[in-house]
Design a protein around this motif. Structure first.
Motif, PDB file in Angstrom:
ATOM      1  N   GLU A 181      -1.984  -8.497  -5.424  1.00 20.50           N
ATOM      2  CA  GLU A 181      -1.362  -7.753  -6.521  1.00 20.50           C
ATOM      3  C   GLU A 181      -1.576  -6.256  -6.361  1.00 20.50           C
ATOM      4  OE1 GLU A 181      -3.418 -10.377  -6.936  1.00 20.50           O
ATOM      5  OE2 GLU A 181      -2.026 -11.886  -7.694  1.00 20.50           O
ATOM      6  N   MET A 182      -2.754  -5.848  -5.919  1.00 21.69           N
ATOM      7  CA  MET A 182      -3.025  -4.435  -5.695  1.00 21.69           C
ATOM      8  C   MET A 182      -2.145  -3.889  -4.574  1.00 21.69           C
ATOM      9  SD  MET A 182      -7.186  -4.539  -6.041  1.00 21.69           S
ATOM     10  CE  MET A 182      -7.486  -2.888  -5.453  1.00 21.69           C
ATOM     11  N   ILE A 183      -2.014  -4.654  -3.502  1.00 24.28           N
ATOM     12  CA  ILE A 183      -1.173  -4.235  -2.375  1.00 24.28           C
ATOM     13  C   ILE A 183       0.281  -4.097  -2.824  1.00 24.28           C
ATOM     14  CG2 ILE A 183      -0.302  -4.879  -0.088  1.00 24.28           C
ATOM     15  CD1 ILE A 183      -3.057  -6.327   0.316  1.00 24.28           C
ATOM     16  N   GLU A 184       0.733  -5.032  -3.629  1.00 26.32           N
ATOM     17  CA  GLU A 184       2.109  -4.990  -4.138  1.00 26.32           C
ATOM     18  C   GLU A 184       2.323  -3.810  -5.092  1.00 26.32           C
ATOM     19  OE1 GLU A 184       4.854  -7.755  -6.997  1.00 26.32           O
ATOM     20  OE2 GLU A 184       3.717  -8.782  -5.412  1.00 26.32           O
ATOM     21  N   ARG A 185       1.344  -3.537  -5.959  1.00 24.88           N
ATOM     22  CA  ARG A 185       1.447  -2.452  -6.929  1.00 24.88           C
ATOM     23  C   ARG A 185       1.407  -1.077  -6.271  1.00 24.88           C
ATOM     24  NH1 ARG A 185      -1.902  -5.112 -10.311  1.00 24.88           N
ATOM     25  NH2 ARG A 185      -3.763  -4.133  -9.486  1.00 24.88           N
ATOM     26  N   GLU A 186       0.599  -0.941  -5.216  1.00 24.22           N
ATOM     27  CA  GLU A 186       0.412   0.350  -4.556  1.00 24.22           C
ATOM     28  C   GLU A 186       0.543   0.191  -3.040  1.00 24.22           C
ATOM     29  OE1 GLU A 186      -2.950   2.689  -6.101  1.00 24.22           O
ATOM     30  OE2 GLU A 186      -3.170   1.107  -7.618  1.00 24.22           O
ATOM     31  N   PRO A 187       1.753  -0.076  -2.550  1.00 24.80           N
ATOM     32  CA  PRO A 187       1.937  -0.366  -1.120  1.00 24.80           C
ATOM     33  C   PRO A 187       1.550   0.784  -0.187  1.00 24.80           C
ATOM     34  CG  PRO A 187       4.060  -0.140  -2.222  1.00 24.80           C
ATOM     35  CD  PRO A 187       3.010  -0.125  -3.283  1.00 24.80           C
ATOM     36  N   ILE A 188       1.712   2.008  -0.613  1.00 21.61           N
ATOM     37  CA  ILE A 188       1.347   3.131   0.256  1.00 21.61           C
ATOM     38  C   ILE A 188      -0.170   3.255   0.355  1.00 21.61           C
ATOM     39  CG2 ILE A 188       1.460   5.649   0.514  1.00 21.61           C
ATOM     40  CD1 ILE A 188       4.281   5.442  -0.786  1.00 21.61           C
ATOM     41  N   THR A 189      -0.845   3.177  -0.790  1.00 20.23           N
ATOM     42  CA  THR A 189      -2.309   3.279  -0.808  1.00 20.23           C
ATOM     43  C   THR A 189      -2.959   2.203   0.046  1.00 20.23           C
ATOM     44  OG1 THR A 189      -2.241   4.212  -3.030  1.00 20.23           O
ATOM     45  CG2 THR A 189      -4.334   3.268  -2.319  1.00 20.23           C
ATOM     46  N   TYR A 190      -2.420   0.987  -0.023  1.00 25.07           N
ATOM     47  CA  TYR A 190      -3.040  -0.149   0.665  1.00 25.07           C
ATOM     48  C   TYR A 190      -2.239  -0.622   1.877  1.00 25.07           C
ATOM     49  CZ  TYR A 190      -5.730  -0.121  -3.637  1.00 25.07           C
ATOM     50  OH  TYR A 190      -6.528   0.257  -4.686  1.00 25.07           O
ATOM     51  N   ALA A 191      -1.477   0.259   2.497  1.00 24.91           N
ATOM     52  CA  ALA A 191      -0.611  -0.103   3.627  1.00 24.91           C
ATOM     53  C   ALA A 191      -1.388  -0.755   4.770  1.00 24.91           C
ATOM     54  CB  ALA A 191       0.143   1.129   4.135  1.00 24.91           C
ATOM     55  N   ARG A 192      -2.591  -0.312   5.030  1.00 24.38           N
ATOM     56  CA  ARG A 192      -3.354  -0.862   6.165  1.00 24.38           C
ATOM     57  C   ARG A 192      -3.754  -2.324   5.955  1.00 24.38           C
ATOM     58  NH1 ARG A 192      -9.241   2.044   5.470  1.00 24.38           N
ATOM     59  NH2 ARG A 192      -9.553   1.266   3.384  1.00 24.38           N
ATOM     60  N   PHE A 193      -3.611  -2.842   4.739  1.00 21.43           N
ATOM     61  CA  PHE A 193      -3.954  -4.228   4.438  1.00 21.43           C
ATOM     62  C   PHE A 193      -2.731  -5.143   4.394  1.00 21.43           C
ATOM     63  CE2 PHE A 193      -7.322  -1.656   2.534  1.00 21.43           C
ATOM     64  CZ  PHE A 193      -8.459  -2.273   3.035  1.00 21.43           C
ATOM     65  N   LYS A 194      -1.531  -4.570   4.459  1.00 20.06           N
ATOM     66  CA  LYS A 194      -0.304  -5.353   4.317  1.00 20.06           C
ATOM     67  C   LYS A 194      -0.053  -6.200   5.564  1.00 20.06           C
ATOM     68  CE  LYS A 194       4.483  -4.949   2.828  1.00 20.06           C
ATOM     69  NZ  LYS A 194       4.447  -6.147   2.040  1.00 20.06           N
ATOM     70  N   ASP A 195       0.296  -7.461   5.341  1.00 21.63           N
ATOM     71  CA  ASP A 195       0.671  -8.405   6.396  1.00 21.63           C
ATOM     72  C   ASP A 195      -0.421  -8.616   7.440  1.00 21.63           C
ATOM     73  OD1 ASP A 195       3.191  -8.765   5.197  1.00 21.63           O
ATOM     74  OD2 ASP A 195       3.997  -7.005   6.251  1.00 21.63           O
ATOM     75  N   ASN A 196      -1.679  -8.594   7.000  1.00 21.87           N
ATOM     76  CA  ASN A 196      -2.786  -8.915   7.904  1.00 21.87           C
ATOM     77  C   ASN A 196      -3.956  -9.444   7.080  1.00 21.87           C
ATOM     78  OD1 ASN A 196      -4.610  -6.722   7.073  1.00 21.87           O
ATOM     79  ND2 ASN A 196      -3.142  -5.366   8.052  1.00 21.87           N
ATOM     80  N   ASN A 197      -5.040  -9.759   7.742  1.00 28.62           N
ATOM     81  CA  ASN A 197      -6.227 -10.270   7.058  1.00 28.62           C
ATOM     82  C   ASN A 197      -7.405  -9.304   7.151  1.00 28.62           C
ATOM     83  OD1 ASN A 197      -5.049 -12.709   6.229  1.00 28.62           O
ATOM     84  ND2 ASN A 197      -5.339 -13.567   8.284  1.00 28.62           N
ATOM     85  N   TYR A 198      -7.104  -8.026   7.391  1.00 21.09           N
ATOM     86  CA  TYR A 198      -8.159  -7.036   7.549  1.00 21.09           C
ATOM     87  C   TYR A 198      -9.043  -6.964   6.306  1.00 21.09           C
ATOM     88  CZ  TYR A 198     -10.528  -2.546   7.947  1.00 21.09           C
ATOM     89  OH  TYR A 198     -11.488  -1.560   7.972  1.00 21.09           O
ATOM     90  N   VAL A 199     -10.351  -6.954   6.529  1.00 20.47           N
ATOM     91  CA  VAL A 199     -11.343  -6.799   5.474  1.00 20.47           C
ATOM     92  C   VAL A 199     -12.185  -5.581   5.838  1.00 20.47           C
ATOM     93  CG1 VAL A 199     -13.348  -7.839   4.351  1.00 20.47           C
ATOM     94  CG2 VAL A 199     -11.397  -9.272   4.979  1.00 20.47           C
ATOM     95  N   GLN A 200     -12.273  -4.640   4.916  1.00 24.89           N
ATOM     96  CA  GLN A 200     -13.040  -3.427   5.176  1.00 24.89           C
ATOM     97  C   GLN A 200     -14.528  -3.744   5.147  1.00 24.89           C
ATOM     98  OE1 GLN A 200     -11.899  -0.043   2.853  1.00 24.89           O
ATOM     99  NE2 GLN A 200     -13.650   1.169   3.516  1.00 24.89           N
ATOM    100  N   PRO A 201     -15.252  -3.361   6.210  1.00 24.55           N
ATOM    101  CA  PRO A 201     -16.698  -3.625   6.228  1.00 24.55           C
ATOM    102  C   PRO A 201     -17.420  -2.830   5.141  1.00 24.55           C
ATOM    103  CG  PRO A 201     -15.934  -2.731   8.345  1.00 24.55           C
ATOM    104  CD  PRO A 201     -14.780  -2.703   7.400  1.00 24.55           C
ATOM    105  N   GLY A 202     -18.598  -3.301   4.772  1.00 23.15           N
ATOM    106  CA  GLY A 202     -19.418  -2.574   3.813  1.00 23.15           C
ATOM    107  C   GLY A 202     -19.869  -1.262   4.417  1.00 23.15           C
ATOM    108  N   GLY A 203     -20.210  -0.310   3.580  1.00 22.93           N
ATOM    109  CA  GLY A 203     -20.675   0.984   4.051  1.00 22.93           C
ATOM    110  C   GLY A 203     -20.313   2.089   3.098  1.00 22.93           C
ATOM    111  N   GLY A 204     -20.636   3.298   3.466  1.00 24.20           N
ATOM    112  CA  GLY A 204     -20.476   4.457   2.600  1.00 24.20           C
ATOM    113  C   GLY A 204     -19.059   4.771   2.174  1.00 24.20           C
ATOM    114  N   ASP A 205     -18.048   4.315   2.930  1.00 25.29           N
ATOM    115  CA  ASP A 205     -16.665   4.604   2.541  1.00 25.29           C
ATOM    116  C   ASP A 205     -15.957   3.391   1.939  1.00 25.29           C
ATOM    117  OD1 ASP A 205     -16.504   3.163   4.898  1.00 25.29           O
ATOM    118  OD2 ASP A 205     -14.934   4.407   5.780  1.00 25.29           O
ATOM    119  N   ASN A 206     -16.705   2.321   1.688  1.00 26.07           N
ATOM    120  CA  ASN A 206     -16.126   1.113   1.092  1.00 26.07           C
ATOM    121  C   ASN A 206     -15.982   1.311  -0.421  1.00 26.07           C
ATOM    122  OD1 ASN A 206     -16.220  -1.550  -0.272  1.00 26.07           O
ATOM    123  ND2 ASN A 206     -16.327  -2.329   1.815  1.00 26.07           N
TER     124      ASN A 206
END
Length: 186
Positions: free
Chosen positions: A100-125
């Protein structure tokens, strides 16, 4: 400066969690710093209470006493309300926006569209240093109480529904609450 927002949030918070320990805080500007305050007796030790209108989260430490933390909450229409339990706790959690977040804000979350990428934990998460996962009847709500990489959003309704805290404050809360803690968001 005493603003309409200050008045409205103070009035809403006062009706729900009155008896703030110091008279100074009744007219003070929003302060996210953790503070010990008095709370209504119906909230039991060990419970968490979130009052989105005032941007505060309360951890009840003993009858009628709580630690109050500043928080950020979900934008209108995206906020969580109700009761849940903390069923999972993670240090430096991984993160992926919901569909739903990807659909609502496709530009903000473009790197997550059509893949299974999960951002690792850390200071920029976006979940920051710690995350407390809210469940209802054993089912993940996809709402969290978590740290943030955007400290300026504390005291605002800016998130996609989660409850944000400053990283130092969520680290403190994380150490205090066990799995099974009841969380009420009103």
């Amino acid at each position: 400066m005493f603003t309409r927002r200050t008045f409205l949030t103070s009035a809403a918070a006062t009706s729900l969690v009155p008896h703030v320990a110091s008279a100074k805080t009744k007219t003070a500007e929003y302060d996210p710093t953790p503070q010990y305050v008095r709370i209504k007796k119906e909230f039991l030790p060990g419970q968490l209470l979130v009052v989105p209108r005032s941007f505060y989260l309360y951890f009840v430490t003993e009858p009628r006493k709580a630690i109050r933390y500043g928080c950020g909450v979900g934008r209108a229409g995206l906020e969580f309300t109700g009761t849940a339990t903390i069923d999972v706790k993670k240090e430096w959690p991984t993160w992926r926006p919901t569909d739903e977040m990807i659909e609502r804000e496709p530009i903000t979350y473009a790197r997550f569209k059509d893949n299974n990428y999960v951002q690792p934990g850390g200071g920029d998460n976006p979940l920051g240093a710690r995350a407390l996962y809210l469940f209802q009847n054993g089912v993940d709500t996809y709402f969290r109480i978590h740290g943030t990489t955007q400290p300026s959003t504390i005291g605002t309704a800016a998130s996609n529904g989660c409850i944000r805290m400053l990283n130092a404050h969520v680290i403190d809360l994380y150490a205090r609450v066990p799995i099974g803690t009841v969380v009420t968001v009103i």
